[in-house]
Every structure is written in C-alpha cells, then in structure tokens.
Motif scaffolding. Structure first.
Motif, PDB file in Angstrom:
ATOM      1  N   MET A 193       0.840  -1.183   0.000  1.00  0.00           N
ATOM      2  CA  MET A 193       0.000   0.000   0.000  1.00  0.00           C
ATOM      3  C   MET A 193       0.881   1.241   0.000  1.00  0.00           C
ATOM      4  O   MET A 193       1.985   1.230   0.512  1.00  0.00           O
ATOM      5  N   ALA A 194       0.348   2.304  -0.556  1.00  0.00           N
ATOM      6  CA  ALA A 194       1.107   3.547  -0.653  1.00  0.00           C
ATOM      7  C   ALA A 194       0.173   4.734  -0.457  1.00  0.00           C
ATOM      8  O   ALA A 194      -1.029   4.637  -0.681  1.00  0.00           O
ATOM      9  N   PHE A 195       0.765   5.845  -0.033  1.00  0.00           N
ATOM     10  CA  PHE A 195       0.031   7.087   0.148  1.00  0.00           C
ATOM     11  C   PHE A 195       0.486   8.037  -0.950  1.00  0.00           C
ATOM     12  O   PHE A 195       1.686   8.271  -1.128  1.00  0.00           O
ATOM     13  N   LEU A 196      -0.460   8.576  -1.695  1.00  0.00           N
ATOM     14  CA  LEU A 196      -0.152   9.487  -2.797  1.00  0.00           C
ATOM     15  C   LEU A 196      -0.164  10.930  -2.306  1.00  0.00           C
ATOM     16  O   LEU A 196      -1.009  11.301  -1.493  1.00  0.00           O
ATOM     17  N   PHE A 197       0.773  11.729  -2.827  1.00  0.00           N
ATOM     18  CA  PHE A 197       0.819  13.150  -2.501  1.00  0.00           C
ATOM     19  C   PHE A 197       1.538  13.870  -3.631  1.00  0.00           C
ATOM     20  O   PHE A 197       2.059  13.237  -4.545  1.00  0.00           O
ATOM     21  N   THR A 198       1.539  15.183  -3.585  1.00  0.00           N
ATOM     22  CA  THR A 198       2.271  15.974  -4.572  1.00  0.00           C
ATOM     23  C   THR A 198       3.216  16.920  -3.853  1.00  0.00           C
ATOM     24  O   THR A 198       3.010  17.257  -2.682  1.00  0.00           O
ATOM     25  N   MET A 199       4.244  17.324  -4.559  1.00  0.00           N
ATOM     26  CA  MET A 199       5.132  18.378  -4.072  1.00  0.00           C
ATOM     27  C   MET A 199       5.435  19.264  -5.269  1.00  0.00           C
ATOM     28  O   MET A 199       5.162  18.896  -6.410  1.00  0.00           O
ATOM     29  N   THR A 200       5.960  20.420  -4.998  1.00  0.00           N
ATOM     30  CA  THR A 200       6.335  21.306  -6.092  1.00  0.00           C
ATOM     31  C   THR A 200       7.851  21.337  -6.218  1.00  0.00           C
ATOM     32  O   THR A 200       8.584  21.213  -5.237  1.00  0.00           O
ATOM     33  N   TYR A 201       8.284  21.490  -7.444  1.00  0.00           N
ATOM     34  CA  TYR A 201       9.696  21.656  -7.754  1.00  0.00           C
ATOM     35  C   TYR A 201       9.762  22.806  -8.738  1.00  0.00           C
ATOM     36  O   TYR A 201       9.448  22.641  -9.917  1.00  0.00           O
ATOM     37  N   GLY A 202      10.099  23.972  -8.223  1.00  0.00           N
ATOM     38  CA  GLY A 202      10.016  25.168  -9.047  1.00  0.00           C
ATOM     39  C   GLY A 202       8.560  25.410  -9.392  1.00  0.00           C
ATOM     40  O   GLY A 202       7.696  25.408  -8.525  1.00  0.00           O
ATOM     41  N   ALA A 203       8.267  25.549 -10.663  1.00  0.00           N
ATOM     42  CA  ALA A 203       6.888  25.773 -11.111  1.00  0.00           C
ATOM     43  C   ALA A 203       6.175  24.462 -11.428  1.00  0.00           C
ATOM     44  O   ALA A 203       4.999  24.469 -11.773  1.00  0.00           O
ATOM     45  N   SER A 204       6.880  23.327 -11.303  1.00  0.00           N
ATOM     46  CA  SER A 204       6.302  22.030 -11.649  1.00  0.00           C
ATOM     47  C   SER A 204       5.691  21.346 -10.434  1.00  0.00           C
ATOM     48  O   SER A 204       6.180  21.479  -9.317  1.00  0.00           O
TER      49      SER A 204
ATOM     50  N   VAL B  39       5.050  17.704  -8.838  1.00  0.00           N
ATOM     51  CA  VAL B  39       5.610  16.364  -8.921  1.00  0.00           C
ATOM     52  C   VAL B  39       4.666  15.402  -8.195  1.00  0.00           C
ATOM     53  O   VAL B  39       4.365  15.591  -7.018  1.00  0.00           O
ATOM     54  N   ASP B  40       4.184  14.377  -8.904  1.00  0.00           N
ATOM     55  CA  ASP B  40       3.371  13.337  -8.288  1.00  0.00           C
ATOM     56  C   ASP B  40       4.288  12.394  -7.535  1.00  0.00           C
ATOM     57  O   ASP B  40       5.316  11.950  -8.063  1.00  0.00           O
ATOM     58  N   CYS B  41       3.907  12.086  -6.300  1.00  0.00           N
ATOM     59  CA  CYS B  41       4.746  11.255  -5.438  1.00  0.00           C
ATOM     60  C   CYS B  41       3.891  10.205  -4.738  1.00  0.00           C
ATOM     61  O   CYS B  41       2.681  10.344  -4.610  1.00  0.00           O
ATOM     62  N   GLU B  42       4.571   9.183  -4.256  1.00  0.00           N
ATOM     63  CA  GLU B  42       3.922   8.218  -3.378  1.00  0.00           C
ATOM     64  C   GLU B  42       4.963   7.700  -2.398  1.00  0.00           C
ATOM     65  O   GLU B  42       6.150   7.638  -2.702  1.00  0.00           O
ATOM     66  N   ILE B  43       4.503   7.374  -1.212  1.00  0.00           N
ATOM     67  CA  ILE B  43       5.366   6.789  -0.199  1.00  0.00           C
ATOM     68  C   ILE B  43       4.707   5.512   0.290  1.00  0.00           C
ATOM     69  O   ILE B  43       3.492   5.483   0.520  1.00  0.00           O
ATOM     70  N   SER B  44       5.486   4.467   0.408  1.00  0.00           N
ATOM     71  CA  SER B  44       4.929   3.189   0.838  1.00  0.00           C
ATOM     72  C   SER B  44       4.550   3.250   2.318  1.00  0.00           C
ATOM     73  O   SER B  44       5.119   4.028   3.094  1.00  0.00           O
ATOM     74  N   SER B  45       3.612   2.414   2.695  1.00  0.00           N
ATOM     75  CA  SER B  45       3.195   2.374   4.101  1.00  0.00           C
ATOM     76  C   SER B  45       4.352   1.909   4.978  1.00  0.00           C
ATOM     77  O   SER B  45       4.502   2.378   6.108  1.00  0.00           O
ATOM     78  N   VAL B  46       5.202   1.044   4.468  1.00  0.00           N
ATOM     79  CA  VAL B  46       6.366   0.583   5.238  1.00  0.00           C
ATOM     80  C   VAL B  46       7.338   1.745   5.472  1.00  0.00           C
ATOM     81  O   VAL B  46       7.879   1.898   6.570  1.00  0.00           O
ATOM     82  N   ALA B  47       7.537   2.579   4.450  1.00  0.00           N
ATOM     83  CA  ALA B  47       8.412   3.749   4.618  1.00  0.00           C
ATOM     84  C   ALA B  47       7.835   4.708   5.657  1.00  0.00           C
ATOM     85  O   ALA B  47       8.576   5.270   6.469  1.00  0.00           O
ATOM     86  N   LEU B  48       6.518   4.903   5.641  1.00  0.00           N
ATOM     87  CA  LEU B  48       5.880   5.746   6.676  1.00  0.00           C
ATOM     88  C   LEU B  48       6.101   5.148   8.057  1.00  0.00           C
ATOM     89  O   LEU B  48       6.390   5.870   9.011  1.00  0.00           O
ATOM     90  N   HIS B  49       5.972   3.827   8.177  1.00  0.00           N
ATOM     91  CA  HIS B  49       6.230   3.170   9.465  1.00  0.00           C
ATOM     92  C   HIS B  49       7.668   3.392   9.897  1.00  0.00           C
ATOM     93  O   HIS B  49       7.937   3.657  11.070  1.00  0.00           O
ATOM     94  N   ASP B  50       8.605   3.272   8.966  1.00  0.00           N
ATOM     95  CA  ASP B  50      10.015   3.487   9.298  1.00  0.00           C
ATOM     96  C   ASP B  50      10.263   4.913   9.769  1.00  0.00           C
ATOM     97  O   ASP B  50      11.021   5.131  10.726  1.00  0.00           O
ATOM     98  N   LEU B  51       9.639   5.886   9.121  1.00  0.00           N
ATOM     99  CA  LEU B  51       9.789   7.283   9.554  1.00  0.00           C
ATOM    100  C   LEU B  51       9.181   7.504  10.932  1.00  0.00           C
ATOM    101  O   LEU B  51       9.722   8.256  11.741  1.00  0.00           O
ATOM    102  N   HIS B  52       8.061   6.843  11.184  1.00  0.00           N
ATOM    103  CA  HIS B  52       7.353   7.006  12.456  1.00  0.00           C
ATOM    104  C   HIS B  52       8.021   6.227  13.579  1.00  0.00           C
ATOM    105  O   HIS B  52       7.902   6.586  14.747  1.00  0.00           O
ATOM    106  N   GLY B  53       8.704   5.154  13.221  1.00  0.00           N
ATOM    107  CA  GLY B  53       9.370   4.335  14.224  1.00  0.00           C
ATOM    108  C   GLY B  53       8.465   3.288  14.842  1.00  0.00           C
ATOM    109  O   GLY B  53       8.794   2.739  15.890  1.00  0.00           O
ATOM    110  N   SER B  54       7.339   3.024  14.221  1.00  0.00           N
ATOM    111  CA  SER B  54       6.440   1.984  14.727  1.00  0.00           C
ATOM    112  C   SER B  54       5.649   1.390  13.568  1.00  0.00           C
ATOM    113  O   SER B  54       5.607   1.944  12.484  1.00  0.00           O
ATOM    114  N   LYS B  55       5.026   0.259  13.838  1.00  0.00           N
ATOM    115  CA  LYS B  55       4.226  -0.423  12.824  1.00  0.00           C
ATOM    116  C   LYS B  55       2.784  -0.494  13.291  1.00  0.00           C
ATOM    117  O   LYS B  55       2.480  -0.227  14.442  1.00  0.00           O
ATOM    118  N   GLY B  56       1.927  -0.889  12.377  1.00  0.00           N
ATOM    119  CA  GLY B  56       0.556  -1.175  12.755  1.00  0.00           C
ATOM    120  C   GLY B  56      -0.445  -0.066  12.507  1.00  0.00           C
ATOM    121  O   GLY B  56      -1.559  -0.136  13.007  1.00  0.00           O
TER     122      GLY B  56
END
Length: 77
Positions: free
Chosen positions: A1-12, A14-31
């Motif tokens: 599973m992934a979470f979709l988001f956008t960011m800007t780079y200059g005037a562009s 950028v479509d982005c996604e981050i996996s749920s596992v990566a979010l867990h790693d950033l948060h330091g917990s699972k579940g």
C-alpha cells in the motif's frame, strides 16, 4: 500500500507516493491502520517532503513519472 501526494519543484508539480512501510520506518512503529494513514502522513509531512526532495535530486525524474519512496530510501538517510 502507498500514500499518494504531490510536491512542487520550481513551477512544476511532482506526483509522489510513499509506501506504508516507509511511513512506518519514519514514524518508528508499525501497525497503522489504512484509515489512519492520512493522519500519519500529516504528522510526518515535513520529514516526507525532505525525503521526497532528496530522492528527487538524487534520482532525477522523467516527465510524467511518479516519484516513489520506499523503506530503503528512509534507511539510506
């Protein structure tokens, strides 16, 4: 599973996604339940955006290609 988001780079936009596992790693917990993913993303948004910017600069991006962030990107920092 992934979470979709956008960011800007200059005037562009950028479509982005981050996996749920990566979010867990950033948060330091699972579940985190799928219905709580947006709240988790909002709490971690600054870190996610820094990671996305770093990944964008390192990987480059072809036009119309989504920037994908995985656990390996979190662990690399």
């Amino acid at each position: 599973m992934a979470f979709l988001f956008t960011m800007t780079y200059g005037a562009s936009i950028v479509d982005c996604e981050i996996s749920s596992v990566a979010l867990h790693d950033l948060h330091g917990s699972k579940g985190t339940r799928p219905d709580e993913r947006e709240t988790q993303f909002r709490r971690l948004r600054d870190a996610v955006e820094r990671l996305a910017s770093y990944a964008f600069e390192q990987q480059g991006r072809r036009q119309r290609e989504r920037l994908r962030i995985f656990s390996k990107h979190v662990k690399a920092l």
